[in-house]
Design a protein around this motif. Structure first.
Motif, PDB file in Angstrom:
ATOM      1  N   LEU A 186     -24.129 -10.159   9.196  1.00 47.53           N
ATOM      2  CA  LEU A 186     -23.689  -8.771   9.133  1.00 47.53           C
ATOM      3  C   LEU A 186     -22.522  -8.515  10.086  1.00 47.53           C
ATOM      4  N   GLY A 187     -22.581  -9.100  11.269  1.00 50.44           N
ATOM      5  CA  GLY A 187     -21.495  -8.890  12.226  1.00 50.44           C
ATOM      6  C   GLY A 187     -20.174  -9.461  11.763  1.00 50.44           C
ATOM      7  N   LEU A 188     -20.234 -10.589  11.062  1.00 48.86           N
ATOM      8  CA  LEU A 188     -19.012 -11.253  10.611  1.00 48.86           C
ATOM      9  C   LEU A 188     -18.695 -10.979   9.148  1.00 48.86           C
ATOM     10  N   PHE A 189     -19.515 -10.165   8.497  1.00 49.01           N
ATOM     11  CA  PHE A 189     -19.287  -9.837   7.085  1.00 49.01           C
ATOM     12  C   PHE A 189     -17.878  -9.298   6.820  1.00 49.01           C
ATOM     13  N   PRO A 190     -17.371  -8.328   7.624  1.00 51.80           N
ATOM     14  CA  PRO A 190     -16.004  -7.839   7.362  1.00 51.80           C
ATOM     15  C   PRO A 190     -14.949  -8.936   7.500  1.00 51.80           C
ATOM     16  N   VAL A 191     -15.219  -9.918   8.367  1.00 48.54           N
ATOM     17  CA  VAL A 191     -14.238 -10.988   8.581  1.00 48.54           C
ATOM     18  C   VAL A 191     -14.018 -11.770   7.291  1.00 48.54           C
ATOM     19  N   PHE A 192     -15.100 -12.131   6.610  1.00 50.66           N
ATOM     20  CA  PHE A 192     -14.981 -12.946   5.398  1.00 50.66           C
ATOM     21  C   PHE A 192     -14.361 -12.157   4.240  1.00 50.66           C
ATOM     22  N   THR A 193     -14.887 -10.961   4.002  1.00 52.28           N
ATOM     23  CA  THR A 193     -14.432 -10.205   2.831  1.00 52.28           C
ATOM     24  C   THR A 193     -13.013  -9.676   3.012  1.00 52.28           C
ATOM     25  N   ILE A 194     -12.704  -9.149   4.192  1.00 49.75           N
ATOM     26  CA  ILE A 194     -11.381  -8.577   4.421  1.00 49.75           C
ATOM     27  C   ILE A 194     -10.321  -9.668   4.454  1.00 49.75           C
ATOM     28  N   SER A 195     -10.672 -10.813   5.007  1.00 49.13           N
ATOM     29  CA  SER A 195      -9.693 -11.908   5.096  1.00 49.13           C
ATOM     30  C   SER A 195      -9.246 -12.372   3.717  1.00 49.13           C
ATOM     31  N   THR A 196     -10.140 -12.294   2.718  1.00 49.56           N
ATOM     32  CA  THR A 196      -9.749 -12.704   1.368  1.00 49.56           C
ATOM     33  C   THR A 196      -8.878 -11.648   0.686  1.00 49.56           C
ATOM     34  N   ASN A 197      -9.010 -10.380   1.090  1.00 48.20           N
ATOM     35  CA  ASN A 197      -8.230  -9.309   0.469  1.00 48.20           C
ATOM     36  C   ASN A 197      -6.871  -9.106   1.122  1.00 48.20           C
ATOM     37  N   PHE A 198      -6.737  -9.431   2.392  1.00 49.38           N
ATOM     38  CA  PHE A 198      -5.494  -9.153   3.123  1.00 49.38           C
ATOM     39  C   PHE A 198      -4.259  -9.776   2.461  1.00 49.38           C
ATOM     40  N   PRO A 199      -4.271 -11.071   2.093  1.00 49.06           N
ATOM     41  CA  PRO A 199      -3.066 -11.639   1.468  1.00 49.06           C
ATOM     42  C   PRO A 199      -2.715 -10.975   0.140  1.00 49.06           C
ATOM     43  N   ILE A 200      -3.735 -10.556  -0.618  1.00 42.21           N
ATOM     44  CA  ILE A 200      -3.484  -9.941  -1.924  1.00 42.21           C
ATOM     45  C   ILE A 200      -2.812  -8.586  -1.747  1.00 42.21           C
ATOM     46  N   ILE A 201      -3.330  -7.774  -0.814  1.00 43.92           N
ATOM     47  CA  ILE A 201      -2.733  -6.463  -0.541  1.00 43.92           C
ATOM     48  C   ILE A 201      -1.311  -6.638   0.000  1.00 43.92           C
ATOM     49  N   ALA A 202      -1.115  -7.645   0.851  1.00 43.54           N
ATOM     50  CA  ALA A 202       0.211  -7.882   1.429  1.00 43.54           C
ATOM     51  C   ALA A 202       1.238  -8.236   0.353  1.00 43.54           C
ATOM     52  N   VAL A 203       0.850  -9.113  -0.570  1.00 44.58           N
ATOM     53  CA  VAL A 203       1.759  -9.499  -1.656  1.00 44.58           C
ATOM     54  C   VAL A 203       2.044  -8.295  -2.557  1.00 44.58           C
ATOM     55  N   THR A 204       1.024  -7.479  -2.808  1.00 38.60           N
ATOM     56  CA  THR A 204       1.218  -6.268  -3.608  1.00 38.60           C
ATOM     57  C   THR A 204       2.220  -5.335  -2.946  1.00 38.60           C
ATOM     58  N   LEU A 205       2.094  -5.132  -1.638  1.00 37.53           N
ATOM     59  CA  LEU A 205       3.036  -4.278  -0.911  1.00 37.53           C
ATOM     60  C   LEU A 205       4.440  -4.861  -0.942  1.00 37.53           C
ATOM     61  N   ARG A 206       4.551  -6.152  -0.732  1.00 44.56           N
ATOM     62  CA  ARG A 206       5.864  -6.810  -0.784  1.00 44.56           C
ATOM     63  C   ARG A 206       6.533  -6.609  -2.136  1.00 44.56           C
ATOM     64  N   ASN A 207       5.780  -6.754  -3.217  1.00 43.28           N
ATOM     65  CA  ASN A 207       6.335  -6.593  -4.556  1.00 43.28           C
ATOM     66  C   ASN A 207       6.734  -5.146  -4.841  1.00 43.28           C
ATOM     67  N   ASN A 208       5.998  -4.199  -4.287  1.00 44.71           N
ATOM     68  CA  ASN A 208       6.377  -2.798  -4.455  1.00 44.71           C
ATOM     69  C   ASN A 208       7.670  -2.477  -3.724  1.00 44.71           C
TER      70      ASN A 208
END
Length: 498
Positions: free
Chosen positions: A359-381
């Motif tokens: 539970l303590g590290l749950f955000p680390v795993f899930t957010i880390s997988t989403n960060f590159p996708i959101i970053a690429v989306t922002l770059r493309n916009n």
């Protein structure tokens, strides 16, 4: 990416679409909701949560209606193109839907007789079969100023998203691994208030540990911003499974403590000072409008899509209420963490070390997988916003400048503050407000206007929103602009008191 006509993808049933939408909406914002509930009071929080859920559902139906209108216009343009090709064999026959729309630029329809289209079957002209992203809908229905404002709003929201992600991972790592007593993770959720200047390991302060984790996070995931990365099906399944295990565990553990008489929470009914952050958190937690084309278009049968969306919102509302109420009655207000998962990393709450660390590290795993996708989306916009027809970017601008302006600002924000409740609140209250309320309302208004001009006043959009009266559009716009004023005034008054 917010703009463009993209492949529809593999079709799925309406109930699978319902699950996908549920998974999209219930994300990081839900982890910050319990503290926002405790800060604003349970009655105020429940009323505001229900109202904002209703508003989000209304604007979701506006976006679905605009998607249907966009599909109808694409069909009309295709028919007109075929008619021109039949009349003149010398005209080009390889123009795509995207090219036709781009050639139109930002011109609005004025006189477009469509009797021939109506005769060919106007009942299906509004069927949603092609995935038209929000950026392309903005290009079809807004003028140039409106399109630029749309991209500005999307970009600000994505920056806020990245800043939240960049802060949440180091915060979770710091809280789990740092302890004044040296007993890792056992005292995080015990109500002890730690300062950033408290020791973490030897001479290393907690704020130093946070920034070290932030630097490592940036070095490990930042380079993905410079490349193309796509979310795989299996990665989505894994993160969704982890999310649901974590949420169910937290609800069950809180209910067990309450049933055993170990509950410590005594929430107040109302605290007006907490409404600002609660508003932003709720808006952020109901956000899905920008991804609706990807979710709705592949649904195989869309006849009752608005009813399915309503069912989704009712389930999400019930889930948020259950999560937040179990939290505020289980824990004292002053012990609730910005990231709710961290309340379960105390040995007294749960004795099983694996569950504490999961539970303590749950955000680390899930957010880390989403960060590159959101970053690429922002770059493309960013690239889309500055793109000129027929032009290309120099290599340095394309591969260095755009990724750099994508990555550096959110990391700097995360370096300066790790107050997740405020980051989520501000992102939701400003950029989220625009995406969830203002843009869908303007899309509904402009698409209805263009539909009447193109197809005639007698044509009815089969996916017309249940809130079809113009009063609802005006109401949403007034509400959205009022929220801007309220949140800004609240921030100014709060700062002046300090």
């Amino acid at each position: 990416m917010a703009g463009g006509i993209t492949d529809t993808g593999e079709l799925y049933s309406p109930y699978v679409g319902l699950v996908y939408m549920f998974n999209l909406i219930v994300g990081t914002g839900a982890l910050t909701m319990p503290k926002a509930f405790a800060t604003a009071g349970w009655l105020v929080s429940l009323v505001l949560l229900m109202f904002l859920g209703f508003m989000s559902y209304m604007t979701t139906t506006f976006v679905v209606e605009a998607m249907a209108a966009a599909n109808a216009q694409l069909r009309w343009k295709r028919m007109e193109k075929r008619k021109e090709d039949d009349e003149d064999e010398d005209s080009s026959s390889g123009v795509s839907d995207s090219d036709v729309l781009l050639q139109d630029g930002y011109e609005r329809a004025e006189t477009r007789p469509i009797l021939s289209v109506q005769r060919r079957g106007s009942a299906n002209i509004f069927e949603i079969t092609e995935r038209v992203e929000m950026g392309q809908m903005a290009s079809m229905f807004f003028n140039k100023v409106g399109v630029n404002l749309f991209y500005f709003c999307i970009i600000i929201y994505l920056y806020g998203d990245l800043a939240i992600y960049a802060a949440a991972v180091p915060v979770s790592l710091m809280q789990v691994t740092c302890s004044v007593t040296g007993n890792h993770s056992c005292n995080v959720g015990d109500g002890t208030k730690y300062n950033d200047t408290d020791k973490c390991w030897g001479p290393i302060r907690r704020i130093d540990a946070y920034r070290l984790y932030l630097a490592a996070f940036t070095l490990l995931l930042g380079p993905f911003t410079f490349f193309n990365v796509q979310k795989t099906k299996y990665l989505q399944i894994m993160t969704s499974l982890m999310r649901w295990i974590a949420f169910i565990l937290m609800i069950i553990l809180a209910l067990i403590r309450i049933s055993r008489g170990q509950a410590e929470g005594h929430p107040s009914m109302a605290q007006l000072s907490g409404i600002r952050n609660l508003f932003g958190v709720c808006v952020y937690s109901f956000m899905c409008q920008h991804s609706l084309p990807s979710l709705i278009t592949p649904i195989s049968k869309k006849k009752h899509v608005n009813k399915l969306v309503l069912l989704d919102y009712i389930l999400i509302l019930a889930f948020y209420s259950l999560l937040s109420f179990t939290a505020i009655y289980c824990f004292r207000n002053d012990t609730l963490m910005d990231m709710y998962t961290l309340n379960f990393t105390n040995c007294e709450i749960i004795s099983v070390a694996f569950i504490r660390y999961f539970l303590g590290l749950f955000p680390v795993f899930t957010i880390s997988t989403n960060f590159p996708i959101i970053a690429v989306t922002l770059r493309n916009n960013w690239k889309t916003l500055f793109h000129r027809e027929g032009g290309t970017y120099p290599w340095v601008v394309d591969r260095i400048v755009f990724p750099a302006i994508t990555l550096i600002p959110p990391v700097l924000v995360a370096f300066c503050t790790h107050d997740l409740e405020s980051l989520v609140g501000i992102t939701g209250a400003y950029a989220g407000n625009g995406i969830q309320y203002l843009i869908p309302a303007f899309l509904a208004y402009c698409s209805r206007k263009d539909t009447q001009l193109v197809f005639g006043s007698g044509t009815v959009n089969k996916h017309l929103s249940p809130f079809r009266h113009s009063f609802w559009i005006v109401f949403v716009l007034i509400w959205g602009f009022s929220c801007f004023v309220f949140v800004t005034a609240n921030i100014v008054l709060s700062e002046s008191k300090l």
